[in-house]
Write a protein that holds these residues in place. Structure first.
Motif, PDB file in Angstrom:
ATOM      1  N   ASN B  98      -5.456  -6.333  -0.401  1.00 54.93           N
ATOM      2  CA  ASN B  98      -5.452  -7.146   0.812  1.00 54.93           C
ATOM      3  C   ASN B  98      -6.618  -8.129   0.823  1.00 54.93           C
ATOM      4  O   ASN B  98      -6.560  -9.148   1.505  1.00 54.93           O
ATOM      5  CB  ASN B  98      -5.503  -6.256   2.051  1.00 54.93           C
ATOM      6  CG  ASN B  98      -4.182  -5.544   2.276  1.00 54.93           C
ATOM      7  OD1 ASN B  98      -3.214  -6.151   2.692  1.00 54.93           O
ATOM      8  ND2 ASN B  98      -4.137  -4.264   1.952  1.00 54.93           N
ATOM      9  N   SER B 101      -5.617 -11.615  -0.117  1.00 53.13           N
ATOM     10  CA  SER B 101      -5.023 -12.365   0.997  1.00 53.13           C
ATOM     11  C   SER B 101      -6.092 -12.847   1.971  1.00 53.13           C
ATOM     12  O   SER B 101      -6.062 -13.994   2.420  1.00 53.13           O
ATOM     13  CB  SER B 101      -4.024 -11.485   1.741  1.00 53.13           C
ATOM     14  OG  SER B 101      -2.860 -11.335   0.974  1.00 53.13           O
ATOM     15  N   LEU B 267       1.645  -7.482   3.217  1.00 46.53           N
ATOM     16  CA  LEU B 267       1.525  -8.816   2.617  1.00 46.53           C
ATOM     17  C   LEU B 267       2.045  -8.845   1.180  1.00 46.53           C
ATOM     18  O   LEU B 267       2.109  -9.903   0.567  1.00 46.53           O
ATOM     19  CB  LEU B 267       0.064  -9.284   2.657  1.00 46.53           C
ATOM     20  CG  LEU B 267      -0.508  -9.450   4.070  1.00 46.53           C
ATOM     21  CD1 LEU B 267      -2.012  -9.671   4.024  1.00 46.53           C
ATOM     22  CD2 LEU B 267       0.163 -10.602   4.790  1.00 46.53           C
ATOM     23  N   GLU B 288       3.096 -14.694  -4.024  1.00 45.09           N
ATOM     24  CA  GLU B 288       2.335 -14.210  -2.887  1.00 45.09           C
ATOM     25  C   GLU B 288       2.264 -15.297  -1.816  1.00 45.09           C
ATOM     26  O   GLU B 288       2.365 -16.481  -2.115  1.00 45.09           O
ATOM     27  CB  GLU B 288       0.913 -13.843  -3.348  1.00 45.09           C
ATOM     28  CG  GLU B 288       0.892 -12.637  -4.261  1.00 45.09           C
ATOM     29  CD  GLU B 288       1.021 -11.341  -3.482  1.00 45.09           C
ATOM     30  OE1 GLU B 288       2.164 -10.933  -3.228  1.00 45.09           O
ATOM     31  OE2 GLU B 288       0.009 -10.746  -3.134  1.00 45.09           O
ATOM     32  N   TYR B 290       0.074 -16.836  -0.205  1.00 47.44           N
ATOM     33  CA  TYR B 290      -0.882 -17.940  -0.241  1.00 47.44           C
ATOM     34  C   TYR B 290      -0.485 -19.040  -1.219  1.00 47.44           C
ATOM     35  O   TYR B 290      -1.088 -20.100  -1.244  1.00 47.44           O
ATOM     36  CB  TYR B 290      -2.304 -17.452  -0.544  1.00 47.44           C
ATOM     37  CG  TYR B 290      -2.404 -16.308  -1.517  1.00 47.44           C
ATOM     38  CD1 TYR B 290      -2.577 -15.013  -1.049  1.00 47.44           C
ATOM     39  CD2 TYR B 290      -2.330 -16.510  -2.887  1.00 47.44           C
ATOM     40  CE1 TYR B 290      -2.680 -13.943  -1.924  1.00 47.44           C
ATOM     41  CE2 TYR B 290      -2.442 -15.450  -3.770  1.00 47.44           C
ATOM     42  CZ  TYR B 290      -2.611 -14.172  -3.284  1.00 47.44           C
ATOM     43  OH  TYR B 290      -2.701 -13.118  -4.157  1.00 47.44           O
TER      44      TYR B 290
END
Lengths: 255, 489
Positions: B98, B101, B267, B288, B290
């Motif tokens: 995490n 992220s 996420l 992912e 992002y």
């Protein structure tokens, strides 16, 4: 080489292909169940875990491995050390080589992982009509909305096929399986497993219990994680409050 | 680092060290008394937060590396061992997972701050460019790190992304072979990715040090975008901003902790809990979160760039440079400019139409001559979208920094931010998803990709030429005081 064109394949050819898929295999939204482990203070129900483990042992384990879970982990289900030793001893594992260089069979120990039903993936496929029964250790994490998904899959079999659908040999219709055609025969039905604790023996209950057990298997530290999280966040909130006071105090002399 | 006379320390040990290596003097100058604008808002916390995240990622990453095995047969199992058998392993891994992220969340807010308040403008161009380099290195590191657990998304994400490089003319194939360490993604790919994933964070640390060095040469920008003129405009970094940053970091960690402890996998993608299998392709390969806006830009280019389009865009670029960016044309006159504009847009539109309508009977065989294929175009657009950030200080050379005093820039900056979110959404959906009528996800991505490039290449130069802007306050101190008076009255 096909991999080299994957990007263009995604851009160009996914369009027609996936619309065909969507037409043939749309799955309805997965219904949500009430789980004791959901929510920030959720915990596993040990009785449900034991019942789920019983289902795994008696039904699922004949095809599915669960090689990331060890017998000693069963402590979390409420079994004591002796019970775990006894459970493990029911299985035998190949060990070795011994001093003479020979492999030998011995009773499983609590430190051993669950024994897989097949020696390797190919044997598993060969025994299941070419379909590979996946390892269940991480199943609820490996599917979106995993706990509810497993329950839905167990209860999603339909005998009556939608109009115009034909199944080939060894295929079954499941409402919640991607593409609907699944190679796993309906594994559970009402009263197929006997419970010793008086819990009702229905398909729905079985599905809940096996899903409960698989959720624990995939996420064994869930309770510890949530407990730790509560303490950490409580501490951080207090710390943030203190630091805000410090910041206010320091800045108070400049405005 | 300065040659100013050194002040003595009272503590004899500190003084002994400092007179031989003035590290305490440096810390005092750069973090103690360092003059910092007094009017920072909460956006200015995110540099410190990003620094905190970098340290967190390196600390947890080193522990994970002690237990991880970079081998295609063992990688997935070794990660699961960390999750199940290593003491506290699940916590370390969830912090790291995490953390990627939340590092990106902090950095995206930091970048937005820089754009909104014009922190990239002179004399901070190099500071800004170093930041873009850090961002690129972070993307590379994050992508490579996602491959290491060797789940299904690891393998197939790596397949899609490494294949992008094959679109580069002439050298593409060789680059892909070099990345893979062979002719397919396999063990050599994983081992070199692991080595690079361990190396790159320390490269990031190096560039971050340069970034901070450059910051301490020019000093920080601030929400007003004015340079501090006197001592009244600044505060010593310590204790004012150390206390403010400390508080901000803790608040950020609260959000971070909610994810670590209560939704650690929210996420990520479930497919990455399935061991990698080269024979089974996941139905949707999604990067992912992002990366999603850039993924949308990559997929938005579904057309070849033929020579008409390239020529048209080239002419328009000349027009932009001569008549907008330069303020006074240097080589061309008004008539030629008009001609450029008409000819350029005509050629570009014609080229696009010719590409989309392959059946055209006009003898436009040159339209089939496409030096840039759709795939290569997508790759160029994706990297170009970040490349634009590098030249941003020159695309926007408006004298006013802060959006507070540029109403038009402010509106477009907000629209730009929203459009990046929409691109992110488009990146997460299947390319053929239909919203209404004929309007599908690819078109959505194309519209907002178009806006993304227009914002940088057309809107910003036009605004910096024509936007008047509001009157600036005389100094930071004056603005702060008048605001305090208003609040008091």
């Amino acid at each position: 080489m096909f991999v080299r064109n994957i990007l263009s394949a995604i851009i160009i050819s996914v369009a027609p292909v996936s619309s065909v898929l969507a037409a043939g295999g749309d799955t309805p939204p997965i219904p949500s169940q009430d789980w004791s482990f959901s929510g920030p203070f959720g915990t596993y129900d040990k009785a449900a875990l034991q019942r789920g483990y019983k289902i795994y042992r008696e039904v699922c384990a004949s095809c599915h491995s669960m090689k990331r879970v060890r017998f000693r982990n069963l402590e979390a289900l409420g079994y004591n050390e002796d019970q775990i030793k006894a459970i493990a001893a029911e299985y035998s594992v190949e060990d070795g080589p011994n001093e003479d260089g020979d492999m030998f069979e011995r009773a499983a120990l609590p430190s051993d992982a669950f024994i897989s039903p097949f020696p390797n993936d190919n044997a598993a496929k060969a025994a299941n009509g070419g379909a590979f029964p996946p390892d269940l250790s991480l199943m609820t994490k490996a599917r979106a909305n995993g706990s509810n998904y497993v329950h839905a899959l167990m209860t999603g079999y339909k005998d009556k096929l939608p109009h115009g659908v034909e199944l080939s040999d060894g295929q079954y219709w499941n409402t919640y399986f991607t593409g609907n055609k699944i190679a796993m025969a309906p594994p559970l039905m009402d009263e197929s497993i006997s419970y010793e604790d008086g819990t009702i023996e229905t398909l729905d209950q079985y599905a809940k219990d096996i899903s409960h057990f698989l959720t624990w298997a995939a996420d064994p530290y869930m309770e510890e994680r949530k407990r730790t999280g509560f303490k950490v966040i409580l501490f951080l909130l207090i710390f943030a409050g203190v630091m805000y006071g410090v910041k206010r105090r320091i800045w108070s002399n400049i405005h | 680092m300065s040659n100013a006379p050194r002040e003595k320390f009272d503590n004899t040990v500190v003084e002994w060290v400092d007179s031989r290596l003035p590290i305490f003097t440096m810390m005092k100058n750069e973090y103690g008394v360092f003059p910092t604008p007094r009017n920072f808002n909460w956006f200015w916390n995110f540099g410190a937060i990003a620094m905190f995240m970098l340290i967190t990622m390196i600390a947890t990453g080193i522990v994970l590396a002690m237990h991880y095995t970079a081998d295609t047969k063992l990688a997935f199992d070794s990660v699961e061992r960390i999750m199940r058998d290593v003491n506290g392993g699940w916590l370390i891994r969830y912090i790291h997972m995490n953390g990627a992220s939340f590092f990106f969340i902090a950095v995206y807010i930091h970048i937005f701050r820089g754009m909104y308040y014009g922190s990239y403008k002179a004399p901070r161009e190099l500071l800004w460019i170093l930041g873009v380099i850090i961002f690129l290195l972070m993307m590379a590191t994050a992508f490579i790190g996602y491959v290491l657990p060797w789940g299904q998304m690891s393998l197939w994400g790596a397949t899609v992304i490494t294949n992008l490089f094959s679109a580069i003319p002439f050298v593409g194939e060789s680059i892909v072979t070099l990345l893979w360490g062979g002719f397919s993604i396999d063990n050599p790919t994983l081992t070199r990715f692991f080595a690079l994933h361990y190396l790159l964070p320390f490269v990031i640390v190096g560039v971050v040090l340069l970034h901070i060095w450059a910051l301490h040469v020019t000093g920080s920008n601030n929400p007003l975008g004015l340079e501090p003129k006197s001592k009244k405009d600044t505060l010593p970094f310590h204790p004012y901003y150390t206390s403010k940053d400390f508080f901000g970091i803790i608040v950020f960690i609260i959000f971070y902790a909610i994810f670590i402890f209560y939704m650690p996998d929210a996420l990520g993608h479930p497919d990455n809990y399935i061991p990698a299998n080269p024979l089974v392709t996941p139905p949707h390969i999604v990067p992912e979160w992002y990366f999603l806006p850039f993924y949308a830009i990559l997929r938005a280019v579904t057309f070849n760039m033929n020579i008409y389009m390239l020529a048209g865009l080239g002419l328009l670029a000349v027009f932009m440079v001569e008549f907008i960016w330069r303020h006074k044309p240097k080589y061309l006159n008004g008539f030629l400019g008009f001609l450029l504009l008409v000819l350029g847009s005509g050629l570009a539109v014609f080229g696009l139409l010719a590409d989309l309508n392959q059946g055209w009977e006009i003898p436009m065989s040159a339209a089939n001559l496409a030096p840039i294929s759709a795939k290569f175009g997508g790759v160029l657009a994706m990297f170009g979208s970040i490349g634009l950030l590098v030249i941003l200080p020159w695309l926007d050379n408006h004298p006013i920094r802060s959006a507070r005093f540029r109403p038009l820039f402010r509106i477009f900056m907000i629209i730009f931010t929203i459009s990046v979110f929409i691109l992110g959404y488009a990146g997460s959906q299947a390319a053929d998803k239909v919203y209404f009528m004929e309007f599908n996800n690819t078109m959505l991505a194309q519209i907002f990709t178009g806006f993304y490039f227009m914002f940088f290449l057309i809107i910003l130069p036009l605004l910096s030429r024509f936007e008047k802007g509001r009157e600036l306050p005389k100094s930071i101190n004056e603005a702060v005081l008048s605001k305090a008076q208003k609040a008091g009255a």
